[in-house]
Structures are given as C-alpha cells and as structure tokens.
Design a protein around this motif. Structure first.
Motif, mmCIF file in Angstrom:
data_model
loop_
_atom_site.group_PDB
_atom_site.id
_atom_site.type_symbol
_atom_site.label_atom_id
_atom_site.label_comp_id
_atom_site.label_asym_id
_atom_site.label_seq_id
_atom_site.Cartn_x
_atom_site.Cartn_y
_atom_site.Cartn_z
ATOM 1 N N PRO A 176 166.343 87.008 53.243
ATOM 2 C CA PRO A 176 165.911 87.427 54.583
ATOM 3 C C PRO A 176 164.812 86.556 55.193
ATOM 4 C CG PRO A 176 164.881 88.813 52.933
ATOM 5 C CD PRO A 176 165.744 87.840 52.183
ATOM 6 N N LEU A 177 164.239 85.631 54.425
ATOM 7 C CA LEU A 177 163.000 84.950 54.831
ATOM 8 C C LEU A 177 163.068 84.308 56.218
ATOM 9 C CD1 LEU A 177 160.259 84.538 53.593
ATOM 10 C CD2 LEU A 177 161.053 82.387 52.631
ATOM 11 N N PHE A 178 164.225 83.738 56.544
ATOM 12 C CA PHE A 178 164.283 83.005 57.802
ATOM 13 C C PHE A 178 164.087 83.921 59.007
ATOM 14 C CE2 PHE A 178 166.634 80.787 61.270
ATOM 15 C CZ PHE A 178 165.701 79.792 61.436
ATOM 16 N N ALA A 179 164.483 85.189 58.889
ATOM 17 C CA ALA A 179 164.293 86.113 60.013
ATOM 18 C C ALA A 179 162.809 86.234 60.357
ATOM 19 C CB ALA A 179 164.885 87.480 59.669
ATOM 20 N N THR A 180 161.967 86.298 59.319
ATOM 21 C CA THR A 180 160.524 86.411 59.524
ATOM 22 C C THR A 180 159.985 85.202 60.284
ATOM 23 O OG1 THR A 180 160.452 87.575 57.426
ATOM 24 C CG2 THR A 180 158.358 86.804 58.305
ATOM 25 N N PHE A 181 160.432 84.015 59.876
ATOM 26 C CA PHE A 181 159.946 82.807 60.538
ATOM 27 C C PHE A 181 160.460 82.696 61.961
ATOM 28 C CE2 PHE A 181 157.561 80.242 57.575
ATOM 29 C CZ PHE A 181 157.812 80.874 56.382
ATOM 30 N N LEU A 182 161.737 83.031 62.114
ATOM 31 C CA LEU A 182 162.354 82.897 63.429
ATOM 32 C C LEU A 182 161.637 83.791 64.444
ATOM 33 C CD1 LEU A 182 164.787 81.468 64.704
ATOM 34 C CD2 LEU A 182 166.104 83.537 64.344
ATOM 35 N N LEU A 183 161.448 85.064 64.079
ATOM 36 C CA LEU A 183 160.770 85.979 65.001
ATOM 37 C C LEU A 183 159.309 85.575 65.170
ATOM 38 C CD1 LEU A 183 162.361 89.365 63.973
ATOM 39 C CD2 LEU A 183 162.498 88.251 66.213
ATOM 40 N N GLY A 184 158.687 85.202 64.062
ATOM 41 C CA GLY A 184 157.277 84.825 64.133
ATOM 42 C C GLY A 184 157.033 83.641 65.047
ATOM 43 N N GLY A 208 159.197 94.087 57.373
ATOM 44 C CA GLY A 208 160.543 93.578 57.628
ATOM 45 C C GLY A 208 161.031 92.743 56.452
ATOM 46 N N LEU A 209 160.135 91.907 55.928
ATOM 47 C CA LEU A 209 160.497 91.051 54.803
ATOM 48 C C LEU A 209 160.788 91.897 53.563
ATOM 49 C CD1 LEU A 209 160.851 88.114 54.065
ATOM 50 C CD2 LEU A 209 158.440 87.993 53.491
ATOM 51 N N LEU A 210 159.930 92.880 53.327
ATOM 52 C CA LEU A 210 160.157 93.777 52.184
ATOM 53 C C LEU A 210 161.488 94.514 52.330
ATOM 54 C CD1 LEU A 210 156.878 95.625 51.156
ATOM 55 C CD2 LEU A 210 158.126 93.839 49.941
ATOM 56 N N GLY A 211 161.715 95.016 53.551
ATOM 57 C CA GLY A 211 162.952 95.749 53.807
ATOM 58 C C GLY A 211 164.177 94.865 53.616
ATOM 59 N N GLY A 212 164.068 93.614 54.070
ATOM 60 C CA GLY A 212 165.175 92.671 53.905
ATOM 61 C C GLY A 212 165.466 92.428 52.439
ATOM 62 N N THR A 213 164.377 92.285 51.659
ATOM 63 C CA THR A 213 164.545 92.055 50.230
ATOM 64 C C THR A 213 165.223 93.257 49.562
ATOM 65 O OG1 THR A 213 162.540 90.728 50.289
ATOM 66 C CG2 THR A 213 163.297 91.443 48.124
ATOM 67 N N LEU A 214 164.779 94.451 49.934
ATOM 68 C CA LEU A 214 165.400 95.653 49.370
ATOM 69 C C LEU A 214 166.866 95.754 49.772
ATOM 70 C CD1 LEU A 214 162.581 98.307 49.760
ATOM 71 C CD2 LEU A 214 163.399 97.188 47.669
ATOM 72 N N THR A 215 167.141 95.347 51.033
ATOM 73 C CA THR A 215 168.541 95.358 51.472
ATOM 74 C C THR A 215 169.384 94.447 50.589
ATOM 75 O OG1 THR A 215 167.750 95.650 53.707
ATOM 76 C CG2 THR A 215 170.056 95.053 53.463
ATOM 77 N N SER A 216 168.850 93.253 50.273
ATOM 78 C CA SER A 216 169.645 92.367 49.396
ATOM 79 C C SER A 216 169.915 93.046 48.068
ATOM 80 C CB SER A 216 168.989 91.021 49.106
ATOM 81 O OG SER A 216 167.933 90.724 49.905
ATOM 82 N N ALA A 217 168.873 93.657 47.499
ATOM 83 C CA ALA A 217 169.053 94.285 46.185
ATOM 84 C C ALA A 217 170.077 95.410 46.266
ATOM 85 C CB ALA A 217 167.718 94.808 45.670
ATOM 86 N N LEU A 218 169.982 96.188 47.337
ATOM 87 C CA LEU A 218 170.906 97.304 47.510
ATOM 88 C C LEU A 218 172.330 96.794 47.710
ATOM 89 C CD1 LEU A 218 170.779 100.415 47.741
ATOM 90 C CD2 LEU A 218 170.829 100.110 50.225
ATOM 91 N N PHE A 219 172.461 95.781 48.546
ATOM 92 C CA PHE A 219 173.777 95.194 48.816
ATOM 93 C C PHE A 219 174.403 94.707 47.517
ATOM 94 C CE2 PHE A 219 176.694 91.803 49.895
ATOM 95 C CZ PHE A 219 177.325 92.268 51.040
#
Lengths: 79, 644
Positions: free
Chosen positions: B508-516, B530-541
């Motif tokens: 998910p890292l690029f989303a953080t940079f892009l929005l930032g 957002g970054l934490l949530g993205g990471t959890l989403t990957s794990a869940l997926f």
C-alpha cells in the motif's frame, strides 16, 4: 574528486588486453564451444576499444579544466 | 551438471575487477570529510553517474538469475516487468516526485515522510525499510553463494564472506560515493560480460526467427520440457500482449490484463521505484535539481533495453532444450547430500524388487524429494549393480525431471564461454551481486544513522559522531546481512514468512506518497492509519485467497479460500491492488475527518500544489526532463508494439 572514467577505462583496457592475448595465443580447438569464433580475441578488442575511449575522455577532461557546471540553471529553482 | 572449471585467466580477470573496486574505495576515502559526504556523496555527482548507479543498485544478482529464469518460464511476456513495471514509474519519479525529494533537502525517504507528516509514519517506514533491506541482501547473498557452490564448486562460506568482505571494504572507505562509482563500473561489467553470451546463444539457435519458431512449438506442449502444464497458443512465449489479452488461462503467467496493468504496472512498480530509498538515494546524491531529475531518466534507457540481456537468455535456453541441441536440457534441480543419502538406498531397493519404471521413478523421486524421468530411472536400475557410488550419483542427478530455473543463465555461460570469456561472464555475475549488496548497505546505513539513530537514540551529537556511526553500522549491516544469508539457507520457510510480511507493508505504500505529495489536505493521522489499514488489508487478502496448486497455509488461504487465482503472481498483483486501494481510501477518509497539523507554509516544497513550479526553460529543450520522459515513454510504446 576522482574521475570514474579512469578506473573504468583502465580496468577494461587491462581485461581487454588479457582477452586479446589469450585469444591470440590459444589454439582454435578451444573455441569449439563458442561456435568456432575466437570470441576472446574479438570481444577483447571491443573491450580494449571501450576502455581506451573511457580513458581518453577522462584524459581530455583532465587537460581541459572544466567550466564548473555545478551552477546548472535547475539548481537555482529549488523550491 | 558438472561444475565449471575456471582457469588462471578467469581468476585473473576476477582479481583485477576486485582490485579495481577496492581501489575506488581507497581513492575516495580522503574525500569523506562530513556525514553528508559519506551518506549523500555531498550531493555532488553528475547525472550520468547517478543514473547508471540507480540502475545497477536495483540490479541485484537475483535479477540476472531470476529474469533469465522467468524468460524460460514465461517467454517474452517477462519484459512487462520492464516496460510496464519500471519505465512509467521511473519517468513519473523523475518528473513529478524528484522535485520534492531533492528540493525538500530530505536526506532519506523516511525523512521526507517526517517532514510531510510526522514521526510515526517515518518510524514505521524506516524500521520496515531497514529490516527489509538486510533481509533482501541476505536472501540474495545466500542465493549467490549457493549458485557458486553448485556450479563452480566454490565453498559456500568462503564465497559468502569474500564477496561481502569486498563490498564492506569499499563502502566503509568511500561511503555512498564509492558505492555509486563502483556501481557504474559494475554496470559496464554486467553489460559487457553478458552480451557475448547472448550473442553466441542467438547465433547458435539460428537467430531470432528460428527461436520464435521453436518457441511456438514449446508453447503448444510446454510440459514436454517440464514447463507449465497444458497447452497455449503458439505465440504464448514469443509475444508480449496477445497471450495476456486471452485471459489468465491463455498465458503461462496465469495473470489477467487488469492485474498486470494496475497491480504490477501501477501499484507495485510505482511503489518500488518511487518510494524505495535504495534507488531514490542515488538520485538524491546528484549535484543539482536537474541532475537529480535526470537520474531516473538516464537509468530508464538501459533499463528498457535490458530484456535483451536478461530475458533473452532464458528464451534461448528453452529453444535449445526444445531443439535438444547437443543434448542440451534445462538445468535439473541439484540434489543435495541429504537427498542422495535417501535416494541411493531407494535405488538399491527398487532394483532388488524389480519395480517397473513408473513405480521406481515415483519411489526414488519421493525419497529424493524431486520428480524423476521414468525412462532414465529404468536405465539407471539396469545399470545400478555395476555402478560405483560416484557414477550412480551422476545417473541419479541426470534422471531428475524438476528444473532449476535459476541455473539457466549459468548453464549458457558454461555452454558458450571458453576460458577467458568465462572469467568475464562470472565477474559480471559477481558484479551484479556486489552492486545490489552495496546498494542495500548504503541505504541501510543512511536510514539507520539519520532516521533511527539520530532521530530517536542519540540526537544532537557532532557530525563526526554520525559519520563514525555510519562506518560502524556499515560493518554491522554487512555482518547482519551475512547472518540473514545463513538464516535463509537454514530456515527457508521462515524466510518466506519474512518476505511475505514485507510484501504486506510495501503493497500500500505508494498510496501514502501519492496522496501526501499531491493533496495538501492529507493529514498525518490519515497517512499513518491509512498505511496501517492498507497493510492489514494485504494480510487479510492473503489469508482469504489462494493460488491454484497451493495448499492453504504459508501461501495464503488459512482463513478460508474466498477467491482462488490461477497463479501466485496473479494473487500477488491482486493483493497489491487491494492493499493500495484500501490505503488510498482510508487515507482519504481519515484525512477529511481529522485536522491538519501542518500549515500551508510548512508544506511548501513538500506538496505539489503548494510548491512553485520548477522552471527549466533555461535548459536546452532536449535536456528537459519532460522531453526526455516523453521520449522514453514513446520508445517504450514502440517496443511494446514491436513485440506485441
């Protein structure tokens, strides 16, 4: 600062020379695996040329005191 | 496969190369006066040098070995990792992101995160990056030492320690500058060392046309060579897009178009090239803004052409194997000592029980942990009573049906290189390994010193103290990578978990940079959660999906299989797409719901809309990053059309 073209030029000249010598001295039978091409000789020559060019560029840059290019226009536009 | 014999000339080339890279380190030592010099090369390097270093640092040994392997497995579609998965992101980095990285005077990518958001995001990013870098370096070292051991008979420990020792010395002496300088030398070494192998290979198989012709035979029955099961359209190995348009079942990668373009081409590729400090550090060392912006662009040109050097060998190997030229076969999986210990008694047992070929192959294969060719096993059983131990082992190795794709590139080197050129090609392999490792070490020591040590452990010390720390941590980093290499060789499953976890963080890292970078309203709460949530989403997926042919567990699906994918690659690309989208949405929503902590003034130079536009009119038009960027993208499109 060290001009990186010196070490690159010298190294490839040296390696090229070694390959050319190997190519010139070895028997044709040893080139069966490279499809009968004396690849050491030819590739060695190419490396010599590349190394020589790099060294030549470095030598030219050394003898022609470079205009300091650090003041590129872009550098003044830093946000 | 017998090991390759090196002659005196080969060793002398290897030694000359080592002396030169060490010499560069020693020659640069006297220029290392401040920590800026050591970690950032004093921001003084011309663009062509940082550009080639940018490429070399990315090009670890695993790339040369792995891309040839993928070239064999998937054919020319592997080039998507370059033309889709690299060039657009490199152009984007140069044109849109470098102005903020370089212009903000951040000394590292995590430091940019701190300036833009706050300490939390920086801390998360720098710790994961530092640990990941060490593991990445260890994995690559382990792979290389194993390869050298199997193919050259070199001692595993010795090659591990000597290669790392050389890297350690030159980075220790000359810091980032010597890593960058040697990377340039290594770049030329890699190109000039592998090009003749590709040339000879293409000549041997009879040129491009003949190669694509035999690849079309391979595509219709890839299982004959132990490649993917099933049958594909004749152009599945020799065209880049057509098999992809046919859906995941029509291409050996098992990937659909959306996953390829969005998952790889956008999320993973931009995530790597635009946020990974390993490569961005090279551009940050450039001597001015325009050099920094040209760095990724200069790297993009050779990157675009690299498939010829790294993917074509894999295709040549498949062609050779398909033609059966001079008995060539794709390198079989090497049996290790413990496999022999189990397989040899199994052979004796099978011979005494007079099992038929199929049953014997199954029995012996199970004992050794590999698949076996029944006909070769039958021949082996017949000959077994008269064979001594050594030739029994040779026969066994020969009967292995599993392919060791990582051995493909060296099998070609062995086939075509006479003594002399052999030394050059192996030096090129070692050079690619060293450039990757030096890249990891320099990125690690900078992040450790600036983002962890100076930020949290020991702030407000003298510059000399941090430079001393940089040298200490260079040694520590190399030692830790060696430890990771041993860890990887002993606990490969644990290593898979480690890599998996980092995959979760990176996706998910690029989303953080892009929005930032492009939306001033993004808040630090939004970025962090957002970054934490993205990471959890990957794990869940990952826990809910599985690729065909895998069992639930380490490969995913341990919470049930909600969706299955035709291949691991497809699973990966989709995972990244989901994680990115989740991070993007969460960051967006949380940012809107929370207060900004930074004023517009503070964000000047960090966010696109609040930063005065760069004016590069004073440069000649052909030097402008946008011009070069468009030219590169156009070139990329042309290549895609040629190999459509």
């Amino acid at each position: 600062m060290l001009d990186i073209r010196w070490p690159i030029g010298l190294m490839f000249t040296l390696v090229g020379a070694i390959l050319v010598l190997t190519g010139a001295l070895s028997s044709p039978e040893s080139y069966q695996r490279s499809l009968g091409i004396n690849i050491n000789l030819w590739w060695g020559l190419l490396l010599l040329l590349f190394g020589g060019l790099m060294a030549l560029f470095a030598w030219r840059a050394k003898n022609r005191p470079d205009q300091p290019t650090a003041r590129d226009p872009g550098s003044r536009q830093n946000p | 496969m017998q090991s390759i014999q090196l002659g005196g000339i080969d060793y002398s080339i290897l030694i000359i190369y080592s002396l030169f890279v060490l010499g560069i380190g020693f020659a640069l030592k006297r220029f290392m006066k401040s920590s800026e010099d050591f970690f950032l090369s004093g921001r003084s390097i011309p663009a062509w040098i940082t550009g080639l270093a940018f490429l070399s640092a990315n090009l670890g040994a695993l790339e040369l070995v792995g891309m040839a392997a993928s070239g064999a497995k998937y054919g020319i579609a592997t080039s998507h990792f370059y033309w889709v998965g690299a060039i657009p992101a490199m152009v984007f980095l140069a044109i849109f992101m470098m102005p903020f990285y370089y212009g903000s005077k951040a000394r590292s990518v995590p430091e940019y995160l701190k300036m833009r958001f706050d300490e939390r995001t920086r801390c998360l990013n720098s710790i994961t990056f530092a640990v990941m870098t060490l593991f990445a370096s260890g994995i690559s070292m382990n792979a290389l030492a194993k390869l050298l051991h199997q193919l050259l008979g070199w001692d595993y420990n010795l090659s591990l320690w000597i290669c790392s020792g050389v890297v350690l010395i030159y980075v220790f002496k000359g810091g980032l500058t010597s890593a960058i300088y040697t990377e340039v030398l290594q770049f030329f070494m890699i190109v000039l060392g592998f090009a003749p192998v590709v040339y000879l290979g293409l000549k041997d198989v009879g040129g491009w046309e003949t190669m694509t012709h035999s690849l079309s035979n391979v595509a219709q029955d890839p299982a004959r060579l132990g490649l993917a099961p099933g049958s594909y359209a004749p152009d599945a190995w020799s065209s880049a897009w057509k098999p992809l348009l046919g859906g995941p079942t029509a291409n050996p990668m098992g990937v659909d178009l959306f996953a390829m373009v969005f998952g790889l081409g956008f999320v993973l590729s931009f995530g790597y090239w635009c946020t990974n400090f390993l490569v961005v550090q090279r551009a940050m060392a450039a001597r001015n803004m325009s050099a920094a912006r040209r760095t990724p662009l200069i790297a993009a040109l050779p990157k675009m052409l690299f498939p010829a050097l790294v993917i074509v060998p894999g295709m040549i190997a498949v062609t050779l194997a398909s033609l059966g030229k001079d008995g060539y076969r794709l390198p079989p999986k090497m049996l290790v000592e413990s496999a022999y210990a189990k397989a040899v008694p199994a052979v004796k047992e099978a011979a005494s029980q007079k099992l038929d070929a199929e049953a014997a192959a199954k029995r012996i294969g199970e004992a050794a942990g590999v698949k076996m060719f029944p006909d070769r096993v039958a021949a082996l059983l017949e000959a077994a009573p008269t064979l001594d131990d050594k030739s029994l082992r040779n026969h066994l190795q020969n009967a292995v049906a599993d392919t060791d794709y990582d051995g493909v590139i060296l099998s070609l080197v062995k086939r075509y290189c006479p003594s002399g050129l052999l030394g050059l090609a192996l030096t090129a392999l070692l050079a690619s390994f060293m450039s990757g490792m030096a890249g990891n070490v320099t990125a690690f020591n900078t992040v450790w010193t600036y983002d962890l040590y100076q930020a949290y452990i020991c702030p407000n010390k003298s510059d000399g103290h941090y430079m001393w720390m940089g040298r200490v941590v260079t040694v520590a980093g190399v030692l830790l990578s060696i430890a990771c290499a041993y860890f990887a060789s002993n606990y490969s499953n644990a290593m898979d978990i480690v890599q998996l976890v980092f995959g979760f963080v990176n996706a998910p890292l690029f989303a953080t940079f892009l929005l930032g970078m492009f939306w001033a309203r993004t808040t630090s709460h939004g970025a962090f959660y957002g970054l934490l949530g993205g990471t959890l989403t990957s794990a869940l997926f990952h826990s809910l999906t599985l690729a065909a042919g895998n069992n639930p567990g380490l490969k995913g699906g341990y919470l049930g299989v909600a969706q299955s994918f035709p291949s691991e690659m497809a699973q990966n690309f989709w995972l990244a797409s989901f994680a990115f989208s989740a991070c993007f949405l969460l960051t967006l929503v949380i940012s809107l719901a929370t207060q900004r902590t930074k004023t517009n003034e503070e964000l000047k130079g960090l966010v696109y809309s609040l930063t005065p536009k760069l004016k590069d009119e004073e440069q000649a038009w052909y030097l402008k990053p946008t011009t070069i960027g468009w030219a590169l993208l156009a070139g990329c499109v042309v290549l895609n059309i040629i190999f459509w």
